[in-house]
Write an enzyme that holds these catalytic residues in place. Sequence first.
Site, PDB file in Angstrom:
ATOM      1  N   VAL A 158     -12.246  30.053  28.556  1.00 34.74           N
ATOM      2  CA  VAL A 158     -12.409  28.764  29.231  1.00 34.74           C
ATOM      3  C   VAL A 158     -13.532  28.814  30.271  1.00 34.74           C
ATOM      4  CG1 VAL A 158     -11.140  26.883  30.270  1.00 34.74           C
ATOM      5  CG2 VAL A 158      -9.911  28.623  29.032  1.00 34.74           C
ATOM      6  N   ASP A 161      -0.032  31.911  39.070  1.00 34.73           N
ATOM      7  CA  ASP A 161      -0.747  32.933  38.296  1.00 34.73           C
ATOM      8  C   ASP A 161      -0.149  34.329  38.438  1.00 34.73           C
ATOM      9  OD1 ASP A 161      -2.526  30.934  37.615  1.00 34.73           O
ATOM     10  OD2 ASP A 161      -4.310  31.941  38.401  1.00 34.73           O
ATOM     11  N   HIS A 169      -6.934  -1.933  22.318  1.00 36.10           N
ATOM     12  CA  HIS A 169      -8.149  -1.871  21.511  1.00 36.10           C
ATOM     13  C   HIS A 169      -9.308  -2.474  22.287  1.00 36.10           C
ATOM     14  CE1 HIS A 169     -10.737  -2.072  17.975  1.00 36.10           C
ATOM     15  NE2 HIS A 169     -11.058  -3.312  18.361  1.00 36.10           N
ATOM     16  N   GLY A 214      -6.435  27.667  47.714  1.00 38.44           N
ATOM     17  CA  GLY A 214      -6.473  28.777  46.763  1.00 38.44           C
ATOM     18  C   GLY A 214      -7.719  28.811  45.898  1.00 38.44           C
ATOM     19  N   ALA A 226      -0.804  38.678  54.088  1.00 42.73           N
ATOM     20  CA  ALA A 226       0.616  38.984  54.247  1.00 42.73           C
ATOM     21  C   ALA A 226       0.975  40.239  53.461  1.00 42.73           C
ATOM     22  CB  ALA A 226       1.442  37.795  53.738  1.00 42.73           C
TER      23      ALA A 226
HETATM   24  P1  FAD Z   1      -4.365  30.737  43.610  1.00 40.62           P
HETATM   25  O1  FAD Z   1      -4.965  29.409  43.477  1.00 40.62           O
HETATM   26  O2  FAD Z   1      -5.158  31.908  43.138  1.00 40.62           O
HETATM   27  O3  FAD Z   1      -4.031  30.896  45.150  1.00 40.62           O
HETATM   28  C1  FAD Z   1      -3.497  32.056  45.673  1.00 40.62           C
HETATM   29  C2  FAD Z   1      -3.882  32.154  47.130  1.00 40.62           C
HETATM   30  O4  FAD Z   1      -3.157  33.231  47.696  1.00 40.62           O
HETATM   31  C3  FAD Z   1      -5.346  32.445  47.372  1.00 40.62           C
HETATM   32  O5  FAD Z   1      -5.909  31.465  48.215  1.00 40.62           O
HETATM   33  C4  FAD Z   1      -5.354  33.812  48.051  1.00 40.62           C
HETATM   34  O6  FAD Z   1      -6.339  33.913  49.070  1.00 40.62           O
HETATM   35  C5  FAD Z   1      -3.972  33.868  48.651  1.00 40.62           C
HETATM   36  N1  FAD Z   1      -3.471  35.230  48.822  1.00 40.62           N
HETATM   37  C6  FAD Z   1      -3.413  36.216  47.881  1.00 40.62           C
HETATM   38  N2  FAD Z   1      -2.813  37.316  48.403  1.00 40.62           N
HETATM   39  C7  FAD Z   1      -2.492  37.003  49.677  1.00 40.62           C
HETATM   40  C8  FAD Z   1      -1.854  37.719  50.715  1.00 40.62           C
HETATM   41  N3  FAD Z   1      -1.415  38.959  50.544  1.00 40.62           N
HETATM   42  N4  FAD Z   1      -1.680  37.088  51.915  1.00 40.62           N
HETATM   43  C9  FAD Z   1      -2.125  35.818  52.110  1.00 40.62           C
HETATM   44  N5  FAD Z   1      -2.721  35.099  51.150  1.00 40.62           N
HETATM   45  C10 FAD Z   1      -2.906  35.676  49.952  1.00 40.62           C
HETATM   46  N6  FAD Z   1      -6.831  25.679  36.179  1.00 40.62           N
HETATM   47  C11 FAD Z   1      -6.609  24.422  35.742  1.00 40.62           C
HETATM   48  O7  FAD Z   1      -5.456  24.037  35.518  1.00 40.62           O
HETATM   49  N7  FAD Z   1      -7.643  23.547  35.542  1.00 40.62           N
HETATM   50  C12 FAD Z   1      -8.923  23.908  35.745  1.00 40.62           C
HETATM   51  O8  FAD Z   1      -9.830  23.093  35.550  1.00 40.62           O
HETATM   52  C13 FAD Z   1      -9.193  25.220  36.187  1.00 40.62           C
HETATM   53  N8  FAD Z   1     -10.458  25.629  36.398  1.00 40.62           N
HETATM   54  C14 FAD Z   1     -10.685  26.897  36.858  1.00 40.62           C
HETATM   55  C15 FAD Z   1     -12.003  27.295  37.031  1.00 40.62           C
HETATM   56  C16 FAD Z   1     -12.276  28.570  37.486  1.00 40.62           C
HETATM   57  C17 FAD Z   1     -13.713  28.990  37.682  1.00 40.62           C
HETATM   58  C18 FAD Z   1     -11.204  29.456  37.780  1.00 40.62           C
HETATM   59  C19 FAD Z   1     -11.480  30.839  38.296  1.00 40.62           C
HETATM   60  C20 FAD Z   1      -9.893  29.073  37.578  1.00 40.62           C
HETATM   61  C21 FAD Z   1      -9.625  27.788  37.112  1.00 40.62           C
HETATM   62  N9  FAD Z   1      -8.320  27.353  36.876  1.00 40.62           N
HETATM   63  C22 FAD Z   1      -8.097  26.093  36.408  1.00 40.62           C
HETATM   64  C23 FAD Z   1      -7.162  28.223  37.124  1.00 40.62           C
HETATM   65  C24 FAD Z   1      -6.508  27.866  38.478  1.00 40.62           C
HETATM   66  O9  FAD Z   1      -7.475  27.985  39.490  1.00 40.62           O
HETATM   67  C25 FAD Z   1      -5.332  28.779  38.742  1.00 40.62           C
HETATM   68  O10 FAD Z   1      -4.435  28.756  37.654  1.00 40.62           O
HETATM   69  C26 FAD Z   1      -4.603  28.343  39.997  1.00 40.62           C
HETATM   70  O11 FAD Z   1      -5.461  28.344  41.111  1.00 40.62           O
HETATM   71  C27 FAD Z   1      -3.394  29.237  40.263  1.00 40.62           C
HETATM   72  O12 FAD Z   1      -2.746  28.812  41.415  1.00 40.62           O
HETATM   73  P2  FAD Z   1      -1.903  29.826  42.314  1.00 40.62           P
HETATM   74  O13 FAD Z   1      -1.352  28.988  43.410  1.00 40.62           O
HETATM   75  O14 FAD Z   1      -0.985  30.592  41.473  1.00 40.62           O
HETATM   76  O15 FAD Z   1      -2.960  30.859  42.893  1.00 40.62           O
HETATM   77  P1  NAI Z   2      -9.837  33.619  29.060  1.00 44.78           P
HETATM   78  O1  NAI Z   2      -8.654  34.444  28.814  1.00 44.78           O
HETATM   79  O2  NAI Z   2      -9.809  32.161  28.834  1.00 44.78           O
HETATM   80  O3  NAI Z   2     -11.046  34.157  28.171  1.00 44.78           O
HETATM   81  C1  NAI Z   2     -11.511  35.468  28.251  1.00 44.78           C
HETATM   82  C2  NAI Z   2     -12.289  35.773  26.991  1.00 44.78           C
HETATM   83  O4  NAI Z   2     -12.908  37.023  27.145  1.00 44.78           O
HETATM   84  C3  NAI Z   2     -11.416  35.856  25.756  1.00 44.78           C
HETATM   85  O5  NAI Z   2     -11.987  35.086  24.724  1.00 44.78           O
HETATM   86  C4  NAI Z   2     -11.393  37.335  25.435  1.00 44.78           C
HETATM   87  O6  NAI Z   2     -11.257  37.602  24.064  1.00 44.78           O
HETATM   88  C5  NAI Z   2     -12.762  37.749  25.935  1.00 44.78           C
HETATM   89  N1  NAI Z   2     -12.881  39.158  26.272  1.00 44.78           N
HETATM   90  C6  NAI Z   2     -11.945  39.973  26.830  1.00 44.78           C
HETATM   91  N2  NAI Z   2     -12.472  41.213  27.003  1.00 44.78           N
HETATM   92  C7  NAI Z   2     -13.751  41.148  26.566  1.00 44.78           C
HETATM   93  C8  NAI Z   2     -14.815  42.090  26.509  1.00 44.78           C
HETATM   94  N3  NAI Z   2     -14.667  43.329  26.953  1.00 44.78           N
HETATM   95  N4  NAI Z   2     -15.995  41.696  25.988  1.00 44.78           N
HETATM   96  C9  NAI Z   2     -16.174  40.399  25.544  1.00 44.78           C
HETATM   97  N5  NAI Z   2     -15.209  39.485  25.578  1.00 44.78           N
HETATM   98  C10 NAI Z   2     -14.017  39.847  26.095  1.00 44.78           C
HETATM   99  O7  NAI Z   2     -10.283  33.980  30.555  1.00 44.78           O
HETATM  100  P2  NAI Z   2     -11.356  33.325  31.523  1.00 44.78           P
HETATM  101  O8  NAI Z   2     -12.309  32.466  30.779  1.00 44.78           O
HETATM  102  O9  NAI Z   2     -11.873  34.433  32.354  1.00 44.78           O
HETATM  103  O10 NAI Z   2     -10.449  32.392  32.425  1.00 44.78           O
HETATM  104  C11 NAI Z   2      -9.346  32.949  33.160  1.00 44.78           C
HETATM  105  C12 NAI Z   2      -8.256  31.966  33.295  1.00 44.78           C
HETATM  106  O11 NAI Z   2      -8.619  30.925  34.170  1.00 44.78           O
HETATM  107  C13 NAI Z   2      -7.906  31.328  31.973  1.00 44.78           C
HETATM  108  O12 NAI Z   2      -6.837  32.014  31.406  1.00 44.78           O
HETATM  109  C14 NAI Z   2      -7.499  29.944  32.322  1.00 44.78           C
HETATM  110  O13 NAI Z   2      -6.120  29.884  32.327  1.00 44.78           O
HETATM  111  C15 NAI Z   2      -8.024  29.724  33.732  1.00 44.78           C
HETATM  112  N6  NAI Z   2      -9.037  28.676  33.674  1.00 44.78           N
HETATM  113  C16 NAI Z   2      -8.653  27.437  33.286  1.00 44.78           C
HETATM  114  C17 NAI Z   2      -9.560  26.419  33.177  1.00 44.78           C
HETATM  115  C18 NAI Z   2      -9.102  25.108  32.695  1.00 44.78           C
HETATM  116  O14 NAI Z   2      -7.909  24.871  32.649  1.00 44.78           O
HETATM  117  N7  NAI Z   2      -9.999  24.207  32.334  1.00 44.78           N
HETATM  118  C19 NAI Z   2     -10.962  26.611  33.518  1.00 44.78           C
HETATM  119  C20 NAI Z   2     -11.267  27.969  33.881  1.00 44.78           C
HETATM  120  C21 NAI Z   2     -10.318  28.935  33.979  1.00 44.78           C
END
Ligand code: FAD
Ligand code: NAI
Length: 464
Positions: free
Chosen positions: A182, A312, A443, A42, A118
């Site tokens: 984030v 998600d 510690h 994913g 799907a």
């Molecule tokens: P996803 O990981 O989005 O997986 C869903 C999958 O479903 C995808 O592979 C997609 O191709 C597939 N899919 C969708 N529709 C269909 C369909 N119709 N048929 C077949 N397949 C389909 N979270 C953390 O906890 N820690 C982090 O450090 C972190 N860092 C992140 C950094 C970035 C840059 C981003 C973008 C996100 C980050 N996240 C992090 C968030 C995390 O990636 C998501 O919360 C997590 O992947 C959600 O898992 P999921 O299984 O719900 O969906």
């Molecule tokens: P986010 O929700 O963390 O932050 C988005 C930011 O954009 C907010 O501060 C919001 O106020 C601002 N914003 C919204 N509309 C705007 C606009 N028009 N102009 C300027 N600012 C605006 O979302 P982000 O950073 O895109 O990450 C998405 C999700 O991915 C997060 O909710 C997080 O759950 C997940 N994620 C988690 C990580 C981790 O666990 N370390 C790392 C990266 C992503």
Amino acid sequence: MADYDYDVLVIGAGPGGYVAAIRAAQLGLRTACAESRETLGGTCLNVGCIPSKALLHASELFHEAHSGALAQFGIKIEGASLDLDAMHGQRREAVKGLTGGIEFLFKKNKVDWLKGRAAFTAADSVQVGDRTVRARNIVIATGSSVTPLPGVAVDGKRIVDSAGALELAEVPKHLVVIGGGVIGMELGSVWLRLGAKVTVVEYLDQILPGMDGEVRREATKLFKKQGFELRTSTKVTAAEASDTGVRLTVEPAAGGAAETIEADVVLLAIGRRPNTEGLALDKAGLATNQRGQIEINHDFATSVPGIWAIGDVAPGPMLAHKAEDEGIAVAENIAGRTGIVNHDLIPSVVYTTPEIAGVGLTEEQAKERGEIRVGKFPFLANSRAKTNKDTDGFVKIIADANNDRVLGVWIVCSLAGTMIAQAVQAMEFGATSEDIAYTCHAHPTHPEALKEAAMAVLGKPIHM
Ligand code: FAD
Ligand code: NAI
């Protein structure tokens, strides 16, 4: 009817879906997982958690070596230079290893990977590619994708989303990040450490929404010290991309005079939205709520019997570990066991330097619910942090003033992401601050600051 192809069909192989599929198979259910990507894992493994952490780690090492910061430990490095191609190479290697690992686990657990997109054809059947599959239970785990911003078209070159920001072929001179959440702070940190000027344009008056107020203020201070330019209370109204860069038009969020910012690259990171497009939910009798999510009950069941949703695409924080825990729980519920996730205790971690982590209530939320006591301890007074010259940040514990139960823990520290696990476990067991204060901590370690913050809730810490 006995003509089901599978007991469980999971749609999506992210941390929610692949974990649900493996757990279901472990519980003896005939299981398949549909995934349209070329690799499993994913968003998280392919373009999220893992590649971003690979670049965060590598860029931190580069910055340490290149900035002269190690000289204080008697280590002089001259001529340290960046090989960005190699840095990207090790990122791709990390992703390849882990996504391949999921493929191995699918085979080991006899989960069938149905390759393709799907879409529902009925409540118990799904079309994947040219095949229609019937399943007794269907788990929707399709994840999320980037929220678009009208007027700011992602072209993958000059205006990128998080996936594009992981792939930049050169270090931009000026990276403008739209959204101080984030992703903005993590990927902004990567390119800042590699030499870019980074400006963050945030609509709200503070970065990192959802975190404790004091933590947000501390983070702001530390990020500014690192060189981030933070433009809060500011909105982007237009973005004009050319071959050489992007001209952004911004104005105060409350309205006012517009100005332009020139950037080499713009990263759009204003949040993510659930993936339901193309799923034909209507054919299954399902709809989404106002936020585009699929509503579920405590057991992860949707309103249609036999259809479940996790990760998600369902309500709650968009975090990989939340999706994974829901994946295990939903499989157990399908198998007739009791799968539960405590949504009050999902930790969140921002993997910047220092890391920022929290679990439970913020001080603001806790105050709304009743009387509280707060204990704080700075890393400036922690012996290990002082020795390591790693003194940024603090631990903050929020406890119920009546029964001392811990309601929230917030940590700003280089090791916050690792340290928060102790707090989550303590809270899961219903700990009081006194329980933490009287737990022996090794510690010299950073977690001693957690013990001292707990002591500060009821009286005085020793080392302050
Ligand atoms: P996803 O990981 O989005 O997986 C869903 C999958 O479903 C995808 O592979 C997609 O191709 C597939 N899919 C969708 N529709 C269909 C369909 N119709 N048929 C077949 N397949 C389909 N979270 C953390 O906890 N820690 C982090 O450090 C972190 N860092 C992140 C950094 C970035 C840059 C981003 C973008 C996100 C980050 N996240 C992090 C968030 C995390 O990636 C998501 O919360 C997590 O992947 C959600 O898992 P999921 O299984 O719900 O969906
Ligand atoms: P986010 O929700 O963390 O932050 C988005 C930011 O954009 C907010 O501060 C919001 O106020 C601002 N914003 C919204 N509309 C705007 C606009 N028009 N102009 C300027 N600012 C605006 O979302 P982000 O950073 O895109 O990450 C998405 C999700 O991915 C997060 O909710 C997080 O759950 C997940 N994620 C988690 C990580 C981790 O666990 N370390 C790392 C990266 C992503």
